[in-house]
Design an enzyme around this catalytic site. Structure first.
Site, short mmCIF file in Angstrom:
data_model
loop_
_atom_site.label_atom_id
_atom_site.label_comp_id
_atom_site.label_asym_id
_atom_site.label_seq_id
_atom_site.Cartn_x
_atom_site.Cartn_y
_atom_site.Cartn_z
N THR A 145 1.26 -1.10 -0.24
CA THR A 145 0.17 0.10 -0.28
C THR A 145 0.78 1.27 0.10
O THR A 145 0.79 2.24 -0.51
CB THR A 145 -0.97 0.23 1.19
OG1 THR A 145 -1.78 -0.97 1.16
CG2 THR A 145 -1.88 1.24 1.06
N VAL A 224 10.06 5.11 6.44
CA VAL A 224 8.77 5.10 7.40
C VAL A 224 8.65 3.55 7.85
O VAL A 224 6.86 3.66 7.78
CB VAL A 224 8.03 5.52 6.22
CG1 VAL A 224 8.19 7.36 6.24
CG2 VAL A 224 7.94 4.79 4.64
N ALA A 225 9.36 2.35 8.10
CA ALA A 225 9.05 1.50 8.40
C ALA A 225 8.44 1.22 9.65
O ALA A 225 7.88 1.01 10.19
CB ALA A 225 9.49 0.20 7.37
N ARG A 226 9.96 0.79 10.48
CA ARG A 226 10.31 0.12 10.91
C ARG A 226 11.85 0.97 11.84
O ARG A 226 12.26 0.36 10.87
CB ARG A 226 10.01 -1.24 11.87
CG ARG A 226 7.92 -1.46 11.94
CD ARG A 226 7.66 -0.85 13.39
NE ARG A 226 6.30 -0.92 13.53
CZ ARG A 226 5.11 -0.36 12.90
NH1 ARG A 226 5.17 0.42 12.20
NH2 ARG A 226 3.75 -0.70 13.16
N ASP A 250 11.19 8.44 10.65
CA ASP A 250 9.79 8.79 11.00
C ASP A 250 9.69 7.73 12.10
O ASP A 250 8.41 7.23 13.08
CB ASP A 250 8.53 8.64 9.94
CG ASP A 250 6.95 9.13 10.91
OD1 ASP A 250 7.35 9.46 11.09
OD2 ASP A 250 6.28 7.80 10.82
N GLU A 255 10.78 3.92 20.61
CA GLU A 255 9.87 5.04 20.55
C GLU A 255 9.32 5.63 21.92
O GLU A 255 8.85 4.71 22.73
CB GLU A 255 8.98 4.41 19.92
CG GLU A 255 9.69 4.63 18.63
CD GLU A 255 8.48 4.18 17.22
OE1 GLU A 255 7.39 4.47 17.47
OE2 GLU A 255 9.15 4.63 15.97
N HIS A 274 6.99 9.63 13.98
CA HIS A 274 6.28 8.10 14.18
C HIS A 274 5.21 9.16 13.71
O HIS A 274 3.67 8.15 14.45
CB HIS A 274 6.15 7.51 14.95
CG HIS A 274 6.20 5.97 13.97
ND1 HIS A 274 6.51 4.79 14.49
CD2 HIS A 274 5.81 5.36 13.61
CE1 HIS A 274 5.99 4.12 14.11
NE2 HIS A 274 5.03 3.67 13.27
N ALA A 277 1.92 8.43 9.62
CA ALA A 277 0.14 8.12 9.03
C ALA A 277 -0.58 8.93 9.96
O ALA A 277 -2.25 8.91 8.63
CB ALA A 277 -0.04 6.64 9.04
#
Ligand code: NDP
Ligand code: 7N6
Length: 308
Positions: A145, A224-226, A250, A255, A274, A277
Site C-alpha cells: 500500500t 517510514v517502516a520500522r 519516522d 520510541e 512516527h 500516517a
C-alpha cells in the site's frame, strides 16, 4: 463469530480521539465501549487497539489500528483461536505524501531554510547543492500500500522509480521490480532509498553497513517502516562518515527516541515522531475496516486483513 461488543482500548488514543471512533461506529447494532487496562474479555468481544495486551487473547477478535503488527504475538493468537486483523490498506495517501515531502525537502533544501528561518539568516545553499526530483532515481523497498503510493507519486514527479518486493511482481509506474536477494543492485544507483516493508525476521537489520555502503554517497535513506529494519549503529556511522547524504526517519529503534540520542543532532537528518500516517480522518478509516469485518463476521465470512 458472534460479535456482541466492540471494546475500544485506550491505547488506540495514540492514533485518534477515542470518542471519534466510538461515534463513527455508532451505526453498528452492537454496543461500542471505551475500555482501559484491567478490562476482561470474552468470546463475544472485538477489541480495537493500538498496542497488544495478554488479556486480549480471551476475546474473539482483535483489530490493530496500525498496518504493522510486529508487536503482536501471532503464535499466541493462533493458540487461543483469537482472530487478529491489521490496518494495512489505509495508508496509501498519508505516508506517501509525507515521503514526497521528505524527498522535496532534501532536493530543494527546505530543511536548511527552515533551520535558518529560526535564526533569521538570509543565505542560500551553494550553487551545486540544490537539485530537482525530476530524473532522479528512487528505490522503494516494499511495494505494498505505502510503497505503491510512493512509487505512483514519484513517477508523476518525473522520477525514475525502481523497487523491491518479495514476489518481484510488476507495479504500475515502477520501471524495474527486484526481489529481496537483489537489494544491493536495486539501491546501487538510487538517489533515494525509501523503506516501506513490515518488520519481520527477514527485514530486521535489512539495511546494514553493506547496503549503506552500496548506496551512492549523495543518496538519502527514508525510513517510514520500522526502526529495526535499519541497523542503528550502521546508520549513525554512515552519517558520521558522509557515506550517505542524509536521512529522513519516522520510525525508530526506541520510541519516543530518547532526547540524548545522537540522531537528533544531524543537520542532514529530518525526523518526524512516527506520525507519517497521522490524519484527521484516521478514525473513519479504522471504522470502515471494523464495520466491514463486523458484517463479514455476521455473515460467517473470513475477515479482511486477517494476519493470525
Ligand atoms: P503492505 O503489506 O501493503 O506492503 C508490504 C510490502 O513489503 C509488500 O510489497 C511486500 O512484498 C514487501 N515485503 C515484505 N517482506 C519483504 C522483504 N523481506 N523484502 C522486500 N519486500 C518485502 O504494507 P503497508 O504498505 O501497508 O505497510 C508497510 C509497513 O510500513 C507496515 O508493516 C508498517 O511497519 C509500516 N507503516 C508505518 C507507518 C508510519 O506511520 N510510519 C504507517 C503504516 C505502516 P510483496 O508485495 O511481494 O508481498
Ligand atoms: C499510527 C500508524 C502503522 O504501522 O506505524 C504505523 O500503521 C502507525 C497512526
Amino acid at each position: 463469530m458472534d460479535i456482541e461488543r466492540i471494546a475500544v482500548h485506550e491505547s488506540a488514543g495514540r492514533a485518534f480521539p477515542l470518542s471519534a471512533l466510538v461515534e463513527s461506529l455508532s451505526s453498528l447494532s452492537v454496543p461500542v465501549e471505551r475500555v482501559t487496562d484491567g478490562e476482561r474479555y470474552g468470546p463475544g468481544d472485538c477489541v480495537v487497539t493500538f498496542s497488544p495486551r495478554e488479556a486480549f487473547h480471551d476475546a474473539a477478535w482483535v483489530h490493530g489500528v496500525r498496518a504493522g503488527y510486529d508487536e503482536f504475538d501471532t503464535d499466541a493468537y493462533e493458540a487461543s483461536g483469537t482472530a487478529l486483523t491489521n490496518s494495512t490498506g489505509i495508508h496509501g495517501d498519508t505516508v506517501p505524501e509525507t515521503v514526497v515531502g521528505y524527498l522535496t525537502m532534501f532536493a530543494r533544501r527546505l530543511h536548511v531554510y527552515r533551520d535558518q528561518q529560526r535564526e533569521r539568516v538570509w543565505d542560500h545553499e551553494a550553487y551545486e547543492v540544490p537539485f530537482t526530483l525530476t530524473g532522479e532515481r528512487v528505490c522503494v523497498v516494499g511495494l505494498g500500500t505505502i510503497g505503491q503510493g510512493v512509487a505512483r507519486r514519484a513517477d508523476a514527479l518525473g522520477m525514475d522509480v525502481v523497487g523491491v518486493r518479495r514476489s518481484g511482481d510488476p507495479v504500475d509506474g515502477v520501471e524495474r521490480v527486484y526481489t529481496p536477494d537483489e537489494l544491493d543492485t536495486a539501491v546501487a544507483d538510487a538517489r533515494f532509498v525509501v523503506l516501506a516493508v513490515p518488520l519481520t525476521d527477514a527485514t530486521e537489520g535489512l539495511i546494514d553497513a553493506g547496503v549503506l555502503d552500496t548506496m551512492p554517497e549523495d543518496a538519502y535513506l527514508v525510513n517510514v517502516a520500522r526502526g529495526d529494519v535499519v541497523v542503528e549503529d550502521a546508520l549513525l556511522s554512515a552519517l558520521d562518515d558522509g557515506r550517505i547524504a542524509g536521512a529522513a526517519i519516522d520510525a525508530y529503534w526506541e520510541e519516543p527516541l530518547p532526547t540524548d540520542h545522537p540522531l537528533w543532532g544531524y543537520e542532514n537528518v529530518v525526523m518526524s515522531p512516527h506520525c507519517a500516517a497521522f490524519t484527521n480522518h484516521y478514525h473513519e478509516d479504522i471504522a470502515e475496516l471494523v464495520r466491514e469485518n463486523v458484517e463479514r463476521a455476521t455473515r460467517g465470512e473470513s475477515l479482511r486483513n486477517r494476519v493470525a
